[in-house]
Scaffold this motif. Structure first.
Motif, mmCIF file in Angstrom:
data_model
loop_
_atom_site.group_PDB
_atom_site.id
_atom_site.type_symbol
_atom_site.label_atom_id
_atom_site.label_comp_id
_atom_site.label_asym_id
_atom_site.label_seq_id
_atom_site.Cartn_x
_atom_site.Cartn_y
_atom_site.Cartn_z
ATOM 1 N N ALA A 91 71.179 -21.223 34.025
ATOM 2 C CA ALA A 91 70.648 -21.604 35.337
ATOM 3 C C ALA A 91 71.592 -21.171 36.461
ATOM 4 C CB ALA A 91 70.411 -23.112 35.388
ATOM 5 N N THR A 92 72.892 -21.396 36.271
ATOM 6 C CA THR A 92 73.877 -21.032 37.297
ATOM 7 C C THR A 92 73.888 -19.531 37.537
ATOM 8 O OG1 THR A 92 75.296 -22.918 36.801
ATOM 9 C CG2 THR A 92 76.352 -21.016 37.852
ATOM 10 N N PHE A 93 73.979 -18.742 36.469
ATOM 11 C CA PHE A 93 74.089 -17.301 36.648
ATOM 12 C C PHE A 93 72.768 -16.661 37.046
ATOM 13 C CE2 PHE A 93 77.980 -18.194 34.237
ATOM 14 C CZ PHE A 93 78.873 -17.692 35.165
ATOM 15 N N THR A 94 71.645 -17.287 36.717
ATOM 16 C CA THR A 94 70.363 -16.803 37.224
ATOM 17 C C THR A 94 70.322 -16.979 38.738
ATOM 18 O OG1 THR A 94 69.212 -17.286 35.150
ATOM 19 C CG2 THR A 94 67.859 -17.124 37.137
ATOM 20 N N LYS A 95 70.749 -18.143 39.201
ATOM 21 C CA LYS A 95 70.764 -18.398 40.654
ATOM 22 C C LYS A 95 71.698 -17.417 41.354
ATOM 23 C CE LYS A 95 71.357 -22.082 44.017
ATOM 24 N NZ LYS A 95 71.639 -23.508 44.222
ATOM 25 N N ILE A 96 72.864 -17.176 40.791
ATOM 26 C CA ILE A 96 73.807 -16.217 41.384
ATOM 27 C C ILE A 96 73.170 -14.829 41.431
ATOM 28 C CG2 ILE A 96 75.981 -14.983 40.974
ATOM 29 C CD1 ILE A 96 77.072 -17.710 39.914
ATOM 30 N N GLY A 97 72.521 -14.426 40.355
ATOM 31 C CA GLY A 97 71.864 -13.118 40.317
ATOM 32 C C GLY A 97 70.774 -12.987 41.365
ATOM 33 N N ILE A 98 70.012 -14.056 41.555
ATOM 34 C CA ILE A 98 68.950 -14.049 42.571
ATOM 35 C C ILE A 98 69.559 -13.969 43.968
ATOM 36 C CG2 ILE A 98 67.130 -15.454 43.631
ATOM 37 C CD1 ILE A 98 66.574 -16.521 40.727
ATOM 38 N N LEU A 99 70.554 -14.823 44.232
ATOM 39 C CA LEU A 99 71.184 -14.844 45.554
ATOM 40 C C LEU A 99 71.879 -13.526 45.884
ATOM 41 C CD1 LEU A 99 72.630 -18.467 45.513
ATOM 42 C CD2 LEU A 99 70.702 -17.639 46.863
ATOM 43 N N ALA A 100 72.407 -12.858 44.861
ATOM 44 C CA ALA A 100 73.080 -11.576 45.077
ATOM 45 C C ALA A 100 72.093 -10.411 45.121
ATOM 46 C CB ALA A 100 74.108 -11.338 43.969
ATOM 47 N N GLY A 101 70.822 -10.691 44.867
ATOM 48 C CA GLY A 101 69.816 -9.638 44.886
ATOM 49 C C GLY A 101 69.835 -8.756 43.648
ATOM 50 N N LEU A 102 70.449 -9.233 42.591
ATOM 51 C CA LEU A 102 70.533 -8.446 41.364
ATOM 52 C C LEU A 102 69.304 -8.605 40.482
ATOM 53 C CD1 LEU A 102 74.248 -9.262 40.506
ATOM 54 C CD2 LEU A 102 73.353 -7.177 41.563
ATOM 55 N N ILE A 103 68.644 -9.758 40.587
ATOM 56 C CA ILE A 103 67.414 -10.007 39.835
ATOM 57 C C ILE A 103 66.414 -10.670 40.766
ATOM 58 C CG2 ILE A 103 68.548 -10.201 37.588
ATOM 59 C CD1 ILE A 103 68.400 -13.232 37.825
ATOM 60 N N ARG A 104 65.162 -10.582 40.407
ATOM 61 C CA ARG A 104 64.111 -11.207 41.205
ATOM 62 C C ARG A 104 63.916 -12.641 40.744
ATOM 63 N NH1 ARG A 104 60.022 -6.291 40.862
ATOM 64 N NH2 ARG A 104 60.840 -5.102 42.603
ATOM 65 N N ALA A 105 63.615 -13.491 41.709
ATOM 66 C CA ALA A 105 63.307 -14.884 41.386
ATOM 67 C C ALA A 105 61.973 -14.934 40.659
ATOM 68 C CB ALA A 105 63.253 -15.713 42.658
ATOM 69 N N PRO A 106 61.847 -15.789 39.674
ATOM 70 C CA PRO A 106 60.552 -15.965 39.016
ATOM 71 C C PRO A 106 59.519 -16.430 40.037
ATOM 72 C CG PRO A 106 62.287 -17.114 37.812
ATOM 73 C CD PRO A 106 62.874 -16.630 39.107
ATOM 74 N N GLU A 107 58.266 -16.175 39.777
ATOM 75 C CA GLU A 107 57.188 -16.606 40.669
ATOM 76 C C GLU A 107 57.338 -18.099 40.955
ATOM 77 O OE1 GLU A 107 54.745 -14.809 42.203
ATOM 78 O OE2 GLU A 107 55.834 -13.080 41.424
ATOM 79 N N GLY A 108 57.178 -18.472 42.213
ATOM 80 C CA GLY A 108 57.268 -19.875 42.591
ATOM 81 C C GLY A 108 58.686 -20.379 42.744
ATOM 82 N N ALA A 109 59.678 -19.495 42.608
ATOM 83 C CA ALA A 109 61.069 -19.923 42.711
ATOM 84 C C ALA A 109 61.727 -19.390 43.970
ATOM 85 C CB ALA A 109 61.837 -19.474 41.471
ATOM 86 N N ALA A 110 60.947 -19.067 44.976
ATOM 87 C CA ALA A 110 61.506 -18.515 46.204
ATOM 88 C C ALA A 110 62.493 -19.468 46.850
ATOM 89 C CB ALA A 110 60.391 -18.166 47.187
ATOM 90 N N ALA A 111 62.333 -20.762 46.607
ATOM 91 C CA ALA A 111 63.243 -21.759 47.203
ATOM 92 C C ALA A 111 64.672 -21.551 46.722
ATOM 93 C CB ALA A 111 62.777 -23.161 46.853
ATOM 94 N N ALA A 112 64.857 -20.931 45.548
ATOM 95 C CA ALA A 112 66.201 -20.712 45.013
ATOM 96 C C ALA A 112 67.013 -19.809 45.944
ATOM 97 C CB ALA A 112 66.141 -20.089 43.611
ATOM 98 N N ARG A 113 66.339 -18.923 46.657
ATOM 99 C CA ARG A 113 67.042 -18.005 47.557
ATOM 100 C C ARG A 113 67.650 -18.749 48.751
ATOM 101 N NH1 ARG A 113 62.483 -14.518 46.603
ATOM 102 N NH2 ARG A 113 63.151 -12.772 45.341
ATOM 103 N N SER A 114 66.993 -19.824 49.157
ATOM 104 C CA SER A 114 67.443 -20.513 50.362
ATOM 105 C C SER A 114 68.452 -21.618 50.085
ATOM 106 C CB SER A 114 66.232 -21.094 51.108
ATOM 107 O OG SER A 114 65.605 -22.056 50.288
ATOM 108 N N GLN A 115 68.743 -21.889 48.824
ATOM 109 C CA GLN A 115 69.679 -22.978 48.500
ATOM 110 C C GLN A 115 71.084 -22.500 48.448
ATOM 111 O OE1 GLN A 115 68.217 -24.703 44.891
ATOM 112 N NE2 GLN A 115 66.531 -25.691 45.923
#
Length: 115
Positions: A91-115
């Motif tokens: 969960a931690t490294f998925t969030k880091i990957g999303i925030l760094a733009g390395l991976i796409r957030a799963p559908e419905g997880a756009a809120a992860a980008r703003s946290q």
């Protein structure tokens, strides 16, 4: 090479003058983990026996001495606790990957980008 910090929760006995990361970044909670994984569906008694045997071997004085010399501090745990650690790391490294733009957030997880 200059060591800036160790990721252990406390200073390493091998590098006593190198601070723990938490000394520079309060709240830092990353620690290195090593473990064994088994295929999904492995019966619980088998997992428990492997865990028990690994703990027994890690407690042997000669093994402990060798690991200490390499800077490892074994902390055997239960299969359930290691599962929790692995899931939290994912969960931690998925969030880091999303925030760094390395991976796409799963559908419905756009809120992860703003946290």
């Amino acid at each position: 090479m200059l060591a800036l910090a160790v990721v252990n929760p406390q200073r390493s006995p091998l590098l006593p003058d190198v601070p723990a990361m938490v000394e520079s970044l309060p709240g830092y909670e990353r620690d290195g983990s090593f473990g064994l994984l088994a295929p999904a569906g492995t019966p619980r008694p088998i997992l428990n026996q492997i865990s028990k045997e690994v703990g027994r071997v890690l407690a042997l004085p000669d093994i402990r001495e060798r690991l200490d010399a390499m800077g490892f501090a074994p902390a055997p745990t239960t299969p359930e606790e290691f599962d929790r650690i692995v899931r939290a790391d994912i969960a931690t490294f998925t969030k880091i990957g999303i925030l760094a733009g390395l991976i796409r957030a799963p559908e419905g997880a756009a809120a992860a980008r703003s946290q």
